[in-house]
Design an enzyme around this catalytic site. Structure first.
Site, PDB file in Angstrom:
ATOM      1  N   GLY A 170       0.830  -1.196   0.000  1.00 53.14           N
ATOM      2  CA  GLY A 170       0.000   0.000   0.000  1.00 53.14           C
ATOM      3  C   GLY A 170       0.864   1.245   0.000  1.00 53.14           C
TER       4      GLY A 170
ATOM      5  N   GLN B 106       3.291   9.935   1.139  1.00 52.79           N
ATOM      6  CA  GLN B 106       4.554   9.196   1.050  1.00 52.79           C
ATOM      7  C   GLN B 106       5.341   9.506  -0.221  1.00 52.79           C
ATOM      8  OE1 GLN B 106       2.612   5.236   2.111  1.00 52.79           O
ATOM      9  NE2 GLN B 106       4.610   5.040   3.054  1.00 52.79           N
TER      10      GLN B 106
ATOM     11  N   CYS C 245       6.514  -0.163   7.038  1.00 53.77           N
ATOM     12  CA  CYS C 245       6.089   0.976   6.232  1.00 53.77           C
ATOM     13  C   CYS C 245       7.240   1.391   5.322  1.00 53.77           C
ATOM     14  CB  CYS C 245       5.709   2.126   7.158  1.00 53.77           C
ATOM     15  SG  CYS C 245       5.185   3.603   6.288  1.00 53.77           S
ATOM     16  N   LEU C 246       6.933   1.673   4.061  1.00 55.59           N
ATOM     17  CA  LEU C 246       7.983   2.073   3.117  1.00 55.59           C
ATOM     18  C   LEU C 246       8.667   3.371   3.543  1.00 55.59           C
ATOM     19  CD1 LEU C 246       6.270   1.217  -0.308  1.00 55.59           C
ATOM     20  CD2 LEU C 246       8.051  -0.089   0.871  1.00 55.59           C
TER      21      LEU C 246
ATOM     22  N   HIS D 245      -3.889   1.210   7.760  1.00 64.88           N
ATOM     23  CA  HIS D 245      -2.534   1.779   7.743  1.00 64.88           C
ATOM     24  C   HIS D 245      -2.469   2.976   6.782  1.00 64.88           C
ATOM     25  CE1 HIS D 245       2.030   1.171   7.724  1.00 64.88           C
ATOM     26  NE2 HIS D 245       1.838   2.011   6.724  1.00 64.88           N
ATOM     27  N   GLU D 246      -3.022   2.803   5.567  1.00 65.04           N
ATOM     28  CA  GLU D 246      -2.926   3.876   4.561  1.00 65.04           C
ATOM     29  C   GLU D 246      -3.804   5.076   4.936  1.00 65.04           C
ATOM     30  OE1 GLU D 246      -0.451   3.592   2.812  1.00 65.04           O
ATOM     31  OE2 GLU D 246      -0.202   1.427   3.005  1.00 65.04           O
TER      32      GLU D 246
ATOM     33  N   HIS E  96      -2.136   7.234   7.336  1.00 61.31           N
ATOM     34  CA  HIS E  96      -1.166   8.140   6.703  1.00 61.31           C
ATOM     35  C   HIS E  96      -1.817   9.475   6.340  1.00 61.31           C
ATOM     36  CE1 HIS E  96       2.709   6.222   6.210  1.00 61.31           C
ATOM     37  NE2 HIS E  96       2.186   5.113   5.725  1.00 61.31           N
TER      38      HIS E  96
HETATM   39 ZN    ZN Z   1       3.055   3.275   5.639  1.00 55.62          ZN
END
Ligand code: ZN
Length: 154
Positions: free
Chosen positions: A46, A51, A88-89, A130-131, A134
């Site tokens: 995701g 991000q 998380c990226l 999670h997204e 963000h």
């Molecule tokens: Zn993340």
């Protein structure tokens, strides 16, 4: 195809509330394409627009069941509980245990501007939460327990 640089933890954009999209323009569609490409290029499940440095309410998810793109996503209902490991990226190499709802009902717009409602369970429900976090400036490390460095497996 455009793979963007991923914004890392410590950057203030990850802590801002993302703005709702008012009009779906070619620019917004290009952002969704770039987010998709960036997610796949980094083997993510995701990605949220902040991000890639864009404070707008856009998310892309693919937990292995196909691509989901959502504009202005909103959680309508939550049920149950699940605890699982997340990463998380934007926080490379760090994982932690996060308690999430086991099921969610999410509403948003697709790229045609049509309202879509998704009912998700398990990993997909986790990815949505999670997204969408963000977009509120929340990172998983804020709510995770047992935060640790990922150990590389040979
Ligand atoms: Zn993340």
């Amino acid at each position: 195809m455009a793979v963007c640089k991923i914004v890392k933890e410590g950057s203030s954009i990850l802590r801002k509330k993302a703005k709702p999209v008012k009009k779906i323009t070619p620019y917004i569609l290009k952002l969704l394409d770039d987010m998709r490409d960036t997610m796949y290029a980094n083997n993510g499940v995701g990605l949220a627009a902040p991000q890639i440095g864009i404070s707008k309410q856009l998310i892309v998810i693919d937990t292995g069941e196909g691509l989901i793109e959502m504009i202005n996503p909103e959680i309508l209902e939550k049920e149950g509980e699940q605890i699982g490991v997340e990463g998380c990226l934007s926080i490379p190499g760090v994982i932690g245990e996060v308690k999430r709802a086991s099921g969610v009902k999410v509403k948003g717009l697709n790229r045609e501007g049509k309202e879509i409602v998704c009912k998700a369970k398990g990993l997909l429900a986790r990815a949505f939460q999670h997204e969408i976090d963000h977009l509120k400036g929340i990172l998983f490390i804020d709510i995770a327990k047992d935060i640790r460095r990922e150990v590389a497996v040979k």
